[in-house]
Design an enzyme around this catalytic site. Structure first.
Site, short mmCIF file in Angstrom:
data_model
loop_
_atom_site.label_atom_id
_atom_site.label_comp_id
_atom_site.label_asym_id
_atom_site.label_seq_id
_atom_site.Cartn_x
_atom_site.Cartn_y
_atom_site.Cartn_z
N ARG A 1 0.90 -1.05 -0.02
CA ARG A 1 0.13 -0.47 0.28
C ARG A 1 1.03 1.03 0.09
O ARG A 1 2.03 1.36 0.92
CB ARG A 1 -0.55 -0.16 0.73
CG ARG A 1 -2.36 -0.72 1.02
CD ARG A 1 -3.12 -1.04 0.69
NE ARG A 1 -4.57 -1.49 -0.14
CZ ARG A 1 -4.43 -2.31 -0.85
NH1 ARG A 1 -3.50 -2.79 -1.27
NH2 ARG A 1 -5.39 -3.46 -0.79
N GLU B 1 -2.76 7.56 -5.09
CA GLU B 1 -2.55 6.64 -6.42
C GLU B 1 -4.47 7.11 -7.06
O GLU B 1 -4.64 7.04 -7.93
CB GLU B 1 -2.31 5.22 -6.47
CG GLU B 1 -2.74 4.65 -5.01
CD GLU B 1 -2.87 3.22 -5.91
OE1 GLU B 1 -1.60 2.99 -5.49
OE2 GLU B 1 -3.66 1.93 -5.77
N HIS C 1 -0.41 -0.21 -9.63
CA HIS C 1 -0.50 -0.79 -8.83
C HIS C 1 -1.90 -2.46 -9.57
O HIS C 1 -2.20 -2.72 -9.35
CB HIS C 1 -2.35 -0.21 -8.42
CG HIS C 1 -3.26 -1.15 -7.10
ND1 HIS C 1 -2.72 -0.58 -6.09
CD2 HIS C 1 -2.59 -2.40 -6.47
CE1 HIS C 1 -3.05 -1.53 -5.10
NE2 HIS C 1 -3.21 -2.56 -5.13
P1 NAD Z 1 -1.43 -11.64 4.91
O1 NAD Z 1 -2.48 -11.57 5.78
O2 NAD Z 1 -0.94 -12.73 4.31
O3 NAD Z 1 -0.25 -10.67 5.56
C1 NAD Z 1 0.15 -9.79 6.99
C2 NAD Z 1 1.04 -9.98 7.12
O4 NAD Z 1 1.39 -8.68 7.59
C3 NAD Z 1 0.70 -10.23 8.64
O5 NAD Z 1 1.63 -11.84 8.04
C4 NAD Z 1 0.78 -9.63 9.32
O6 NAD Z 1 1.07 -10.53 10.69
C5 NAD Z 1 1.59 -8.77 8.80
N1 NAD Z 1 1.56 -7.67 9.84
C6 NAD Z 1 0.40 -6.98 9.64
N2 NAD Z 1 1.07 -6.24 10.46
C7 NAD Z 1 2.53 -5.40 11.25
C8 NAD Z 1 3.54 -4.77 11.40
N3 NAD Z 1 3.03 -3.51 11.86
N4 NAD Z 1 4.89 -5.44 11.33
C9 NAD Z 1 5.14 -6.17 10.87
N5 NAD Z 1 4.12 -7.21 10.22
C10 NAD Z 1 2.93 -6.96 9.93
O7 NAD Z 1 -1.64 -10.46 3.57
P2 NAD Z 1 -0.52 -10.68 2.19
O8 NAD Z 1 -1.92 -11.01 0.75
O9 NAD Z 1 0.35 -11.15 2.50
O10 NAD Z 1 -0.55 -9.24 1.06
C11 NAD Z 1 -0.65 -8.24 1.90
C12 NAD Z 1 -0.49 -6.77 1.38
O11 NAD Z 1 -0.15 -6.79 0.26
C13 NAD Z 1 -2.71 -6.21 2.08
O12 NAD Z 1 -2.47 -6.16 3.14
C14 NAD Z 1 -2.29 -5.59 1.23
O13 NAD Z 1 -2.36 -4.25 1.37
C15 NAD Z 1 -1.53 -5.74 -0.04
N6 NAD Z 1 -1.37 -6.05 -1.72
C16 NAD Z 1 -1.26 -5.40 -2.69
C17 NAD Z 1 -1.86 -6.03 -3.87
C18 NAD Z 1 -1.32 -5.05 -5.17
O14 NAD Z 1 -2.32 -5.36 -6.58
N7 NAD Z 1 -0.34 -4.25 -5.50
C19 NAD Z 1 -2.69 -6.91 -4.37
C20 NAD Z 1 -2.78 -8.09 -3.12
C21 NAD Z 1 -2.36 -7.25 -1.73
#
Ligand code: NAD
Length: 341
Positions: free
Chosen positions: A244, A273, A305
């Protein structure tokens, strides 16, 4: 008078592009969903376009703040179905107060997003974006295209959820050492994959040649990369953000780039964005000065994105979204892990 059978659910789908429409239509054959596809974003001002829909379907840059949710609830909307994983653009507590159900797509293709993160890294490091342009102009010089071996370097992964883990595993495949940080470390996974956890994100930043961000956007992770934390990063390191935009303080990043602190920055997301990414603005004046400045650096690679954009991911997003909307008609339960309010 409403002539539709009671099992038909009307869904207003905001911010849609042709690839969304195709995937949702393909996934919803025989599901009794009447789609109203809208190509503009959902905000307080556009919320009335939901009409009499029982469900609204939204994406990453729709803005479901309190005023917007109030309009939706007043119109009788029952479900907000996000066709993405993150839900930072929805006021979840207020949605609960309004008794609106909010669902997301908890899992689609972590591979799509992780592979895009690695694509940005490889491109930046070996400067293939610059080489591509040069060669097309018959400039076969190699000056300025020197990269570094990823093998035996250290990759820092902040956030080892689904996407962070796949990214870490790909980079382990390149022979990189992977140093990770997560609020909830998975020690079994780390042992199996040879990943090391650090005690704090600062330790990851201090010891990595490549840093890739994979946490959701929360109050704690907002500006996790800012002036003080960039100061900790190894000079000449590469930063990748496909999660993000607001994980990174753009103004601080620009200062660091101007000072030559970083070898490269790959961004698939940008904190401002909304209204820019996903749109064709090629005939217009760009009003965002920070984005304009970022685009001037030869070692900054920005994509709009698109990390999620594979056929597999689109199909899975559509399948989950259709199932969650169908759940309103009592045909199927909500997909496990998708209800966030
Ligand atoms: P997920 O929930 O499987 O993993 C997120 C991880 O972050 C978890 O393990 C959680 O414990 C950790 N976390 C949360 N807060 C934290 C902190 N303060 N410090 C350290 N670790 C922390 O999510 P995911 O499926 O791996 O996706 C991650 C992110 O990717 C999503 O939240 C989304 O914002 C982003 N995303 C982007 C796209 C894109 O097209 N660019 C697509 C999908 C997801």
């Amino acid at each position: 008078m409403n002539e539709r059978p009671s099992s038909v659910v009307t869904a207003a789908v905001f911010d849609t592009k042709p690839y969304d429409r195709e995937a949702l239509q393909r996934a919803s054959a025989n599901h009794g969903i009447e789609w109203h596809f809208l190509d503009f974003r959902l905000t307080q001002d556009s919320a009335s376009a939901a009409g009499n829909a029982r469900a609204v379907c939204v994406f990453v840059n729709d803005k479901l703040d309190r005023p917007c949710l109030e309009v939706l609830a007043a119109q009788g909307v029952e479900l907000v179905a996000l066709r993405c994983t993150g839900f930072n653009n929805v006021d979840i507590e207020f949605a609960k107060q309004l008794q609106l159900t909010v669902t997301r797509v908890p899992v689609y293709s972590a591979y799509a997003v992780a592979e895009h993160a690695v694509a940005l890294l490889l491109t930046l490091n070996r400067k293939t974006h610059r080489a591509f342009n040069r060669v097309r102009e018959l400039n076969f010089s190699l000056n300025g295209l020197v990269g570094f071996d990823l093998h035996a370097k250290t990759a820092g992964i902040i956030g080892t959820g689904k996407i962070g883990r796949v990214t870490a595993e790909i980079l382990r495949g390149f022979g990189m050492r992977v140093l990770a940080y997560d609020l909830f470390p998975s020690h079994d996974w780390a042992r199996q994959t040879g990943v090391e956890y650090a005690e704090a994100p600062t330790v990851v930043l201090q010891n990595s040649d490549v840093v890739s961000l994979h946490t959701p956007l929360t109050p704690e992770t907002r500006y996790i990369i800012r002036a003080e934390t960039i100061e900790l990063m190894r000079p000449g390191s590469i930063l990748i953000n496909v999660s993000r935009g607001a994980l990174v303080d753009t103004k601080a990043l620009i200062q660091a780039l101007k000072a030559g602190r970083l070898a490269g920055v790959g961004l698939d997301v940008y904190e401002e964005e909304e209204g820019i990414f996903f749109e064709d603005l090629s005939g217009e004046v760009l009003h965002d000065d920070d984005l304009a400045r970022l685009l001037t650096f030869p070692n900054v690679l920005i994509t709009s994105h698109q990390a999620f954009l594979t056929g597999e991911a689109l199909s899975e997003i559509a399948r989950t979204t259709v199932a969650n909307i169908s759940a309103l008609a009592g045909q199927e339960p909500f997909i496990e892990g998708s209800v966030v309010a």
